[in-house]
Design a protein around this motif. Structure first.
Motif, PDB file in Angstrom:
ATOM      1  N   LEU A   1       0.951  -0.694  -0.135  1.00  0.00           N
ATOM      2  CA  LEU A   1       0.019  -0.112   0.411  1.00  0.00           C
ATOM      3  C   LEU A   1       1.366   1.226  -0.067  1.00  0.00           C
ATOM      4  O   LEU A   1       0.658   2.416  -1.058  1.00  0.00           O
ATOM      5  CB  LEU A   1      -0.545   0.177   0.918  1.00  0.00           C
ATOM      6  N   PHE A   2       1.448   1.626   0.834  1.00  0.00           N
ATOM      7  CA  PHE A   2       2.561   2.509   0.437  1.00  0.00           C
ATOM      8  C   PHE A   2       3.411   3.073  -0.129  1.00  0.00           C
ATOM      9  O   PHE A   2       3.689   3.861  -1.169  1.00  0.00           O
ATOM     10  CB  PHE A   2       4.163   2.295   2.052  1.00  0.00           C
ATOM     11  N   LEU A   3       3.735   1.652  -0.992  1.00  0.00           N
ATOM     12  CA  LEU A   3       4.593   1.857  -2.276  1.00  0.00           C
ATOM     13  C   LEU A   3       3.150   2.091  -3.443  1.00  0.00           C
ATOM     14  O   LEU A   3       4.358   3.058  -4.689  1.00  0.00           O
ATOM     15  CB  LEU A   3       4.509   0.385  -2.606  1.00  0.00           C
ATOM     16  N   ALA A   4       2.151   1.600  -3.420  1.00  0.00           N
ATOM     17  CA  ALA A   4       1.039   1.630  -4.496  1.00  0.00           C
ATOM     18  C   ALA A   4       0.667   3.274  -3.926  1.00  0.00           C
ATOM     19  O   ALA A   4       0.606   4.162  -5.241  1.00  0.00           O
ATOM     20  CB  ALA A   4      -0.149   0.940  -3.942  1.00  0.00           C
TER      21      ALA A   4
ATOM     22  N   ILE B   1     -15.774  -1.533   7.312  1.00  0.00           N
ATOM     23  CA  ILE B   1     -15.804  -0.456   5.766  1.00  0.00           C
ATOM     24  C   ILE B   1     -14.382   0.370   7.338  1.00  0.00           C
ATOM     25  O   ILE B   1     -13.871   1.072   6.222  1.00  0.00           O
ATOM     26  CB  ILE B   1     -17.049  -0.185   5.911  1.00  0.00           C
ATOM     27  N   VAL B   2     -14.999   0.482   8.304  1.00  0.00           N
ATOM     28  CA  VAL B   2     -14.223   1.656   9.572  1.00  0.00           C
ATOM     29  C   VAL B   2     -12.800   1.510   9.177  1.00  0.00           C
ATOM     30  O   VAL B   2     -11.899   2.078   8.503  1.00  0.00           O
ATOM     31  CB  VAL B   2     -14.717   1.886  10.540  1.00  0.00           C
ATOM     32  N   GLY B   3     -12.550   0.082   9.016  1.00  0.00           N
ATOM     33  CA  GLY B   3     -11.189  -0.177   9.203  1.00  0.00           C
ATOM     34  C   GLY B   3     -10.450  -0.037   8.150  1.00  0.00           C
ATOM     35  O   GLY B   3      -9.717  -0.430   7.546  1.00  0.00           O
TER      36      GLY B   3
ATOM     37  N   GLY C   1      -5.175   5.023   4.225  1.00  0.00           N
ATOM     38  CA  GLY C   1      -4.150   5.816   5.263  1.00  0.00           C
ATOM     39  C   GLY C   1      -3.039   5.693   4.912  1.00  0.00           C
ATOM     40  O   GLY C   1      -2.436   6.396   4.083  1.00  0.00           O
ATOM     41  N   ILE C   2      -2.522   4.560   4.436  1.00  0.00           N
ATOM     42  CA  ILE C   2      -1.037   4.236   4.236  1.00  0.00           C
ATOM     43  C   ILE C   2      -0.998   4.390   3.030  1.00  0.00           C
ATOM     44  O   ILE C   2       0.120   5.206   2.142  1.00  0.00           O
ATOM     45  CB  ILE C   2      -0.789   2.510   4.596  1.00  0.00           C
ATOM     46  N   LEU C   3      -1.687   4.578   2.015  1.00  0.00           N
ATOM     47  CA  LEU C   3      -2.445   4.762   0.436  1.00  0.00           C
ATOM     48  C   LEU C   3      -1.483   6.126   0.474  1.00  0.00           C
ATOM     49  O   LEU C   3      -0.377   6.941  -0.254  1.00  0.00           O
ATOM     50  CB  LEU C   3      -3.315   4.594   0.032  1.00  0.00           C
ATOM     51  N   LEU C   4      -1.748   7.669   1.279  1.00  0.00           N
ATOM     52  CA  LEU C   4      -2.195   9.126   1.396  1.00  0.00           C
ATOM     53  C   LEU C   4      -0.697   8.722   1.806  1.00  0.00           C
ATOM     54  O   LEU C   4      -0.432  10.224   1.452  1.00  0.00           O
ATOM     55  CB  LEU C   4      -3.212   9.385   1.843  1.00  0.00           C
TER      56      LEU C   4
END
Length: 273
Positions: free
Chosen positions: A57-60, A171-173, A180-183
């Motif tokens: 997710l971070f690298l994406a 959904i919340v999680g 969060g990690i993408l951003l």
């Protein structure tokens, strides 16, 4: 001619070689659809726990930034909207599938011998978080814990958590974890490129370690909050016990005093008679 053929075969093998544990390889090979599939598999299929969800997710997020082509190569930039919308949807669908499997098959689906891909301690750890924080918090917090985020979903189903309640916290999680990690990756991409250029694959392990530390922080704060609440509860119990003991002692003294007075008066009544 034979040398050229051998070189071509080796080049082809290198071009199609894929390490499923390397998020950079996964991004370069499968792109946006690969991210979606892995998010679904990691949260919905018990065999998906080994996928590098956090680092992927971070690298994406980095791959969706303006410096994506400079870091990963031309044509590798991903759609930020596709990641922010499709990512949580796939993670939600995967987790919901895991919950359904747990509700459908129950405990027997976990009753298998330990192997390289499955260990009973994974299930026990998921159950621990479920009991420790309660169903709602456990579903959200598990998103940030590798392995637990895979096994907690079927455990929640097997333990009888209602599907609608699970869906809400699922959904919340998913939104907090995926977006969060993408951003974070997206917003830090330019600084990363200025610091290390296109050598991001040399820094994947430190990045993953940092993400893991960040991911564990909510759990750490929950433990502190739970510990403080338990201490406050113990203090209140001690005060209540002390108050109760004091009340009992006061009542006993009052009874003894009153009884003593009555004991002294009884002979006088007898004398009057």
């Amino acid at each position: 001619m034979a040398v050229d053929t051998a070189e071509n075969i080796r080049a082809l093998a290198e071009s199609v070689a894929l390490n499923p544990l390397d998020p950079k390889d996964l991004l370069q090979t499968f792109g946006l659809i690969g991210v979606w599939v892995i998010l679904f598999a990691e949260t919905g299929l018990l065999v998906g726990f080994f996928f590098p969800g956090d680092s992927l997710l971070f690298l994406a997020g980095v791959a969706a930034s303006p410096v994506a082509d400079a870091i990963f190569g031309d044509g590798t930039r991903l759609s930020l909207a596709g990641l922010l919308i499709g990512g949580p949807i796939c993670a939600i669908a995967g987790a919901q599938l895991g919950h359904w499997l747990g509700a459908r098959y129950g405990r027997p689906m976990f009753e298998r011998p330990n192997s390289r891909l499955f260990k009973k301690e994974y299930v026990e750890k998921a159950e621990y978080y479920f009991d420790k924080f309660g169903p709602a918090k456990a579903v959200v917090l598990a998103r940030f814990i590798p392995i637990v985020r895979t096994f907690l979903n079927p455990v929640a189903g097997a333990l009888g958590m209602p599907a609608r309640k699970f869906l809400l916290w699922n959904i919340v999680g998913a939104v907090l974890w995926v977006d969060g990690i993408l951003l974070i990756g997206y917003l830090l991409a330019e600084q990363i490129y200025q610091a290390i250029g296109d050598k991001i694959d040399h820094y994947i392990l430190p990045v993953v370690a940092l993400i893991v530390v960040i991911s564990v922080l909510p759990i750490f704060f929950e433990f502190l909050r739970d510990r403080r609440a338990r201490k406050r509860g113990e203090a209140v119990a001690v005060i209540a016990a002390a108050s109760a003991a004091g009340a009992v002692e006061a009542a006993r003294e009052a009874f003894d005093h009153d009884g003593h007075q009555h004991g002294r008066q009884r002979p006088e009544h007898g004398q009057d008679r």
